[in-house]
Enzyme design. Structure first.
Site, PDB file in Angstrom:
ATOM      1  N   TYR A  20     -13.197 -46.093 -38.184  1.00  0.00           N
ATOM      2  CA  TYR A  20     -13.193 -44.817 -37.840  1.00  0.00           C
ATOM      3  C   TYR A  20     -14.259 -44.013 -37.234  1.00  0.00           C
ATOM      4  CZ  TYR A  20      -9.282 -46.465 -40.777  1.00  0.00           C
ATOM      5  OH  TYR A  20      -8.511 -46.989 -41.530  1.00  0.00           O
ATOM      6  N   TYR A 150      -1.197 -44.436 -47.672  1.00  0.00           N
ATOM      7  CA  TYR A 150      -1.861 -45.206 -46.917  1.00  0.00           C
ATOM      8  C   TYR A 150      -1.644 -46.667 -47.101  1.00  0.00           C
ATOM      9  CZ  TYR A 150      -5.629 -47.482 -44.144  1.00  0.00           C
ATOM     10  OH  TYR A 150      -6.048 -48.536 -43.371  1.00  0.00           O
ATOM     11  N   ASP A 260       2.811 -51.100 -52.545  1.00  0.00           N
ATOM     12  CA  ASP A 260       1.346 -51.481 -51.890  1.00  0.00           C
ATOM     13  C   ASP A 260       0.393 -51.619 -53.125  1.00  0.00           C
ATOM     14  OD1 ASP A 260      -0.937 -51.881 -50.628  1.00  0.00           O
ATOM     15  OD2 ASP A 260      -0.315 -50.263 -49.148  1.00  0.00           O
ATOM     16  N   LYS A 289      -7.489 -56.621 -51.167  1.00  0.00           N
ATOM     17  CA  LYS A 289      -8.767 -55.821 -51.339  1.00  0.00           C
ATOM     18  C   LYS A 289      -9.788 -56.919 -52.437  1.00  0.00           C
ATOM     19  CE  LYS A 289      -8.986 -51.515 -49.271  1.00  0.00           C
ATOM     20  NZ  LYS A 289      -7.640 -50.787 -48.737  1.00  0.00           N
TER      21      LYS A 289
HETATM   22  C1  LIG Z   1      -6.893 -50.895 -47.682  1.00  0.00           C
HETATM   23  C2  LIG Z   1      -5.391 -50.806 -47.860  1.00  0.00           C
HETATM   24  C3  LIG Z   1      -4.549 -51.438 -47.121  1.00  0.00           C
HETATM   25  C4  LIG Z   1      -5.112 -51.987 -45.626  1.00  0.00           C
HETATM   26  O1  LIG Z   1      -5.894 -53.323 -46.132  1.00  0.00           O
HETATM   27  P1  LIG Z   1      -6.754 -54.139 -45.019  1.00  0.00           P
HETATM   28  O2  LIG Z   1      -7.376 -55.324 -45.816  1.00  0.00           O
HETATM   29  O3  LIG Z   1      -7.741 -53.016 -44.686  1.00  0.00           O
HETATM   30  O4  LIG Z   1      -5.768 -54.338 -43.818  1.00  0.00           O
HETATM   31  C5  LIG Z   1      -3.400 -51.204 -47.115  1.00  0.00           C
HETATM   32  N1  LIG Z   1      -2.697 -50.567 -48.257  1.00  0.00           N
HETATM   33  C6  LIG Z   1      -3.722 -49.956 -49.044  1.00  0.00           C
HETATM   34  C7  LIG Z   1      -2.954 -49.152 -50.388  1.00  0.00           C
HETATM   35  C8  LIG Z   1      -5.025 -49.964 -49.066  1.00  0.00           C
HETATM   36  O5  LIG Z   1      -5.880 -49.316 -49.867  1.00  0.00           O
END
Ligand SMILES: *Cc1c(COP(=O)(O)O)cnc(C)c1O
Length: 453
Positions: A20, A150, A260, A289
């Site tokens: 970004y 997000y 997520d 992550k």
């Molecule tokens: C970081 C993140 C993503 C995206 O993961 P990337 O490995 O950066 O593509 C999706 N959802 C959540 C909740 C995240 O924190």
């Protein structure tokens, strides 16, 4: 030593994009080494050690250069680093999938290995569409998502990010219109372990969410959210009970519930997965992550047998295949390190054991962050300080002067990367009490210096 930092930064500028950022000066420090919770930054006087309060964006849970993870990576490199996953399989992928299924709550039993978090969410959304198509609801093509969420930077994932802050405007022609539920009310988990929130606000949220879901049910495929803690959308904590309500709404309208857990998974919030604060099991879950302990890019999507079975017997145009297959799917090197990282987290035996090492680590982190960050509450620019598991958030009532504050924190021995009005941390699980004290003193001091006492 020559001024390595200035030299690397000069070569970086105009050449490399950073997250970004514009091409001009997206980076301010160069890292020359990393060990445990510490990064070594090059600077004009040689080098400077800082505690990584960001855990490399949630991922670095066991610390840099962990001997067990280093050894797992070396051993897999000496075997084979990569091989295509189309038509072939290998032990690291199978062992990882078995571990994930054993760790996951409920009966999540089928695994798709993706190469990043965003891609695992893409695959989850695709699976939900294919699932609805297979059960004959071909109109079910949109998603209910929470405001403030997000879920990634690719097009479909952006479409379920917050509609105001989530880059929709920049890419409107390519985006897809989703249906957004309001954000649930905020909650906090007190030091004695109870959840505090406004029950009346949650009841209002429930009424509005149920009615929005009913209104759009015929065109919906599923509901997606980050359980309990919204990360990059604002480090916002909401009541676990909201997840039970979303589960009920999903069941009522035959929608798939997608959690997520890319940021929240693997113990970060104080439960192995954040959905467990409400004992809610989703139909689809994404993890990423911290999956490889911060070593390599890898993510996973899990689903229940009911979802997989519907796809398997579905007789639609797509056949019964899940339509995704990245080149580096199931990368053996990443899978081998992930297996080693999960073993460190859960210890031998039952991965969901109350004695699993991560529990004690995160409990200590939570206590340490509480003790070290709460004094920031006294600063006039600070609006709120909140801690959940290994996550600490200092919310200011003004936008953070990011560059100045980062600089002031680095001068005090801590790496932090604020955004908007948030100075937030998710340090490695191995941080010592001493390191957490340093972190608190550094951040409080830096905020005071830049934003006033
Ligand atoms: C970081 C993140 C993503 C995206 O993961 P990337 O490995 O950066 O593509 C999706 N959802 C959540 C909740 C995240 O924190």
């Amino acid at each position: 030593m020559s001024d390595l930092n200035t030299d690397l930064l000069a070569r970086d500028e105009g050449l490399l994009w950073h997250p970004y950022a514009s091409l001009d000066g997206g980076a301010h420090y160069a890292v020359t080494a990393a060990k445990g919770a510490t990064l070594t930054l090059a600077d004009a006087h040689g080098s400077h050690e800082v505690i990584d309060a960001m855990g490399s964006w949630w991922s670095m849970v066991h610390g840099y250069r962990h001997p067990v993870l280093d050894a797992a990576a070396h051993a897999q490199i000496d075997t084979f680093s990569h091989v295509m996953f189309g038509g072939l399989t290998h032990a690291p992928a199978i062992e990882l999938a078995e571990r994930l299924v054993a760790m996951a709550p409920g009966e999540l039993a089928h695994v798709f290995l993706a190469d990043s978090g965003s891609i695992s969410v893409e695959v989850a959304l695709k699976l939900a569409l294919q699932y609805q198509d297979a059960r004959g609801k071909s109109t079910g093509q949109r998603f209910l998502a929470l405001r403030g969420g997000y879920h990634g930077d690719t097009f479909a994932t952006m479409s379920v990010c917050d509609p105001v802050d989530g880059m929709h405007a920049a890419f409107a022609p390519l985006g897809r219109e989703q249906v957004f539920l309001p954000r649930p009310p905020s909650a906090r988990r007190t030091e004695d372990g109870t959840w505090e929130y406004d029950e009346a606000l949650l009841a209002d949220w429930e009424t509005e969410s149920r009615s929005l879901a009913a209104e759009h049910a015929t065109v919906l495929a599923g509901i997606i959210c980050e359980p309990v803690l919204q990360g990059a959308g604002g480090m916002f904590i909401y009541p676990p009970r909201a997840l039970r309500i979303l589960r009920e709404i999903a069941d009522e309208h035959s929608l798939l519930l997608i959690f997520d857990e890319i940021a929240t998974g693997f113990g970060r919030t104080g439960e192995l997965f954040a959905g467990e604060w409400a004992n809610v099991v989703p139909d689809i879950m994404c993890m990423g992550k911290a999956l490889t302990g911060g070593y390599l890019s890898l993510a996973a999507m899990l689903c229940t047998p009911a979802v997989a079975e519907t796809l398997r017997i579905g007789s639609s145009g797509t056949g019964n295949a899940l339509l995704h297959g990245p080149t580096f799917m199931g990368n053996p090197l990443a899978c081998a390190v992930a297996c080693a990282s999960l073993d460190l987290l859960t210890g031998p035996g039952d991965p969901r054991s109350p004695q699993a090492p991560w529990r004690e680590q995160v409990a200590k982190l939570e206590k340490g962050l509480h003790d070290s960050l709460m004094p920031a509450t006294d600063l006039t620019a600070v609006k709120d300080v909140r801690v959940l598991g290994g996550v600490g958030v200092i919310e200011l009532d003004v936008p953070v002067k990011v560059h100045e504050l980062t600089h002031a924190a680095v001068a005090r021995g801590v790496w932090v990367r604020p955004f908007r009005n948030l100075v937030y941390v998710m340090p490695p699980y191995i941080c010592t009490e001493e390191e957490l004290r340093t972190l608190g003193v550094a951040l409080t001091g830096a905020i005071e210096e830049i934003h006033g006492a």
